[in-house]
Design a protein around this motif. Sequence first.
Motif, short mmCIF file in Angstrom:
data_model
loop_
_atom_site.label_atom_id
_atom_site.label_comp_id
_atom_site.label_asym_id
_atom_site.label_seq_id
_atom_site.Cartn_x
_atom_site.Cartn_y
_atom_site.Cartn_z
N ARG A 128 -1.09 3.14 -25.14
CA ARG A 128 -1.79 2.15 -25.96
C ARG A 128 -2.55 2.84 -27.09
NH1 ARG A 128 -4.74 0.27 -22.24
NH2 ARG A 128 -3.13 -1.11 -21.43
N GLU A 129 -3.08 4.02 -26.80
CA GLU A 129 -3.85 4.73 -27.82
C GLU A 129 -2.99 5.21 -28.99
OE1 GLU A 129 -5.80 7.81 -25.69
OE2 GLU A 129 -7.31 6.47 -24.79
N VAL A 130 -1.69 5.37 -28.75
CA VAL A 130 -0.80 5.80 -29.84
C VAL A 130 -0.03 4.63 -30.43
CG1 VAL A 130 -0.56 8.11 -28.90
CG2 VAL A 130 1.10 6.36 -28.27
N GLY A 131 -0.32 3.40 -29.98
CA GLY A 131 0.28 2.22 -30.59
C GLY A 131 1.42 1.61 -29.83
N LEU A 132 1.75 2.14 -28.65
CA LEU A 132 2.86 1.61 -27.86
C LEU A 132 2.27 0.86 -26.67
CD1 LEU A 132 6.00 1.87 -28.10
CD2 LEU A 132 5.87 3.55 -26.27
N ALA A 133 2.21 -0.47 -26.79
CA ALA A 133 1.58 -1.26 -25.74
C ALA A 133 2.18 -2.66 -25.75
CB ALA A 133 0.06 -1.33 -25.94
N GLU A 134 1.99 -3.35 -24.65
CA GLU A 134 2.46 -4.73 -24.55
C GLU A 134 1.81 -5.59 -25.62
OE1 GLU A 134 1.62 -5.78 -20.55
OE2 GLU A 134 3.18 -4.48 -19.69
N SER A 135 2.64 -6.50 -26.21
CA SER A 135 2.25 -7.44 -27.27
C SER A 135 2.21 -6.79 -28.64
CB SER A 135 0.89 -8.10 -26.97
OG SER A 135 0.93 -8.79 -25.75
N ARG A 136 2.44 -5.49 -28.72
CA ARG A 136 2.48 -4.84 -30.03
C ARG A 136 3.91 -4.75 -30.55
NH1 ARG A 136 -1.96 0.09 -30.17
NH2 ARG A 136 -3.76 -1.15 -29.51
#
Length: 766
Positions: free
Chosen positions: A116-124
């Motif tokens: 999530r901290e590098v931009g790979l997360a659910e809803s993104r």
Amino acid sequence: MKHKLLPGLLLALFAAAPVFAFEPFVVKDIRVEGIQRTEAGTVFNYLPVRVGETFTEAQAADAIRGLFATGFFRDVRIETEGDVLVVVVQERPAIAQIDFVGVKEFDQEALKKGLREVGLAESRIFDRALLERAEQELKRQYLSRGKYAAVIETTVTPLERNRVGINFKVDEGDVAKIRQINIIGNKTFKESELLDLFQLTTPGWLTWYTKNDQYSRQKLSADLENLRSFYLNRGYLDFNIDSTQVSITPDKKDIYISLSITEGERYTVSAVRFAGDLVLPEEEYRKLAAIKPGEIFSREKLTETTKAVSDRLGNEGYAFANVNAAPELDKEKREVAFTIFVDPGRRVYVRRINVGGNTKTRDEVIRREMRQMEGAWYDAEKINRSRTRVDRLGYFEDVAVETPAVPATTDQVDVNFNVKERPTGNLSIGAGFSSSENLVLSASIAQQNLFGSGNALTLALNTSESSRTYALSFTNPYYTPDGLSLGWDAYHRTYDPSESLSVAPYKTVSTGAGLRIGYPIGEEDSINFGLSADQTKITTFPESPQQYLDFCDPNKDDFDCDSVTSLVASAGWARDTRDSVIYPRKGNYQRVFGELSIPPGALRYGKLNYQYQHWFPIGRDFALMLNTDLGYAKGFGGKPVPFYKNFYAGGIGSVRGFDQSSIGPKDPITDDALGGNRRVIGNAEFFFPLPGTGMDRSFRMSAFFDAGTVWAEGDKAKLSDLRYSTGLSFAWGSPIGPLKFSLGFPIRKEEGDELQKFQFQLGSVF
């Protein structure tokens, strides 16, 4: 109407000439097609034209670039329908879910947080480049854990509503182990002796915990430096590590490390000279030199010399002194001479002392330990002493000191103390086994830094078959600015050894409170005074020893055992020069403590204790501790020492291998321990690292020899009465707290002595 595709995309991506051109036109309307999640306003914001303005081919290229740069779209086209500008987009899919299969080495929630901290997360928005970087980083993490055979397979599954699911399927494989470390070229020292210097090792019985059988570039670099220091400290100035080779087997399960070294020749020191701006008399520098002519060269001693000179100049205010040693080699004679150049620089003083990193502890708690003052000349010894005092508070894991120069000045520095706080609360749980007490439990909860004030508060509970204690204590170590400490204690204690086979049966119920003060009379010395009041109810039994019955006989004394009051004054002196409270290796600890009952209390007695403990460092990893503990008690005013104030010996803290309080005078009828008015305890303990743990200080073993006994009043003190024991002790600073195990074997014991061979303690911090 026929749509016309503009060549802006080609312009943006390939900078090529347009396939065909279009004439600029005035935009009457703008329409966006293909958006599902993105707001139309977002697209309008990236268009360089508004309704009513003229739209050109250059603006079309700018619009394409801007919309692609958002990362929201997979494809962007700009078309026209007459004077209507149509923006056609194809959105990138959104990430619906991220799953991990086969991941055991890492916590999955922690992995998702990292993604999530590098931009790979659910809803993104899904970005293939980010996914590839995440896959490489996960692979790198497995490599750092020694799992070189780990295979990561990433699957992207399209879902409805332009979404995707990401699945990381991992085959972790086995951890690669170091199977062999070879050193080639050593002639003077055995390979086994050199490998003992290494933290990295082949699998052993404790490597499951230390992980030292897993390859680490950082650990190998540290091991190579240890190897280099080993040779240089023994005179091998030409020592060199020629090559280092790390290889892994095709199945990626075994690692082999090979080192090629050249030992060179051994050098002796022919001369040590000092040059430069010496400031101090040269004779004083020579006294500081740890390296002497005629000795085998040692880099450690040379470093110690330059540091000692630098520190000595620092004590005179020269904070930025440069001390460098220049060698002159004579390879034929295998000798080396050193000229130590001294450049003291300018004398400086301290502008400010700054404290940082203390999120809980108040600044004043740290500042009151300072020995270096603001506005005074810089003094390295006082700064080091300040750091030591802050470190010995026990509130911090690390205390770092920096002395940066004040900008735009040549004679001022700031002193910055940066601390890293540690848990100062302590929850201790202890247990032991014996043939008399069976299971003995104890617990205490303490906060040594209450609300960051530096004050200490402790609540203790001890319970066994024979005793139960509740105690509450509080200490303010700086009740006055000059270091006067003030504390108080309150307790309620019940002791009933009637179920114990070691101590003669009686029962006491005591309630008391006390006040104490302490005052430092030096950097390592302190004195303390106390006054406490106690009320004790004493109960004897028909099977109690006659002297217990006589003590409570109302016809033989003028006080009632149902309510024995006492007022006790105490005084003590302590000196502590140990280098560490937790893992000492050198220094000593001395303590003298005495107590005296005073009117209007009913008791009349005095007690005196003396303890001396000395630590001797042996080599780099070993230490010898010698401890002596002496006690003496005496009644006065025609009254005896209260039997429940007697000294006892045996058990942990005195003579291991024996049950608590089982050593000393016995009741001739019941053979129970009576205690006495004189006690002597001696301990010798040799500490060494646990085999297989390398340099890890959290493991520590010791071989001990204990001796001690107790004499009753009137008995002649004879060395033949001493009990002896020996054994092994093991301490481990485990993740859940300190653990200590002891296995003691009596060498000399008397009939009636109860044994307690195995003991352990467990503590935990919160």
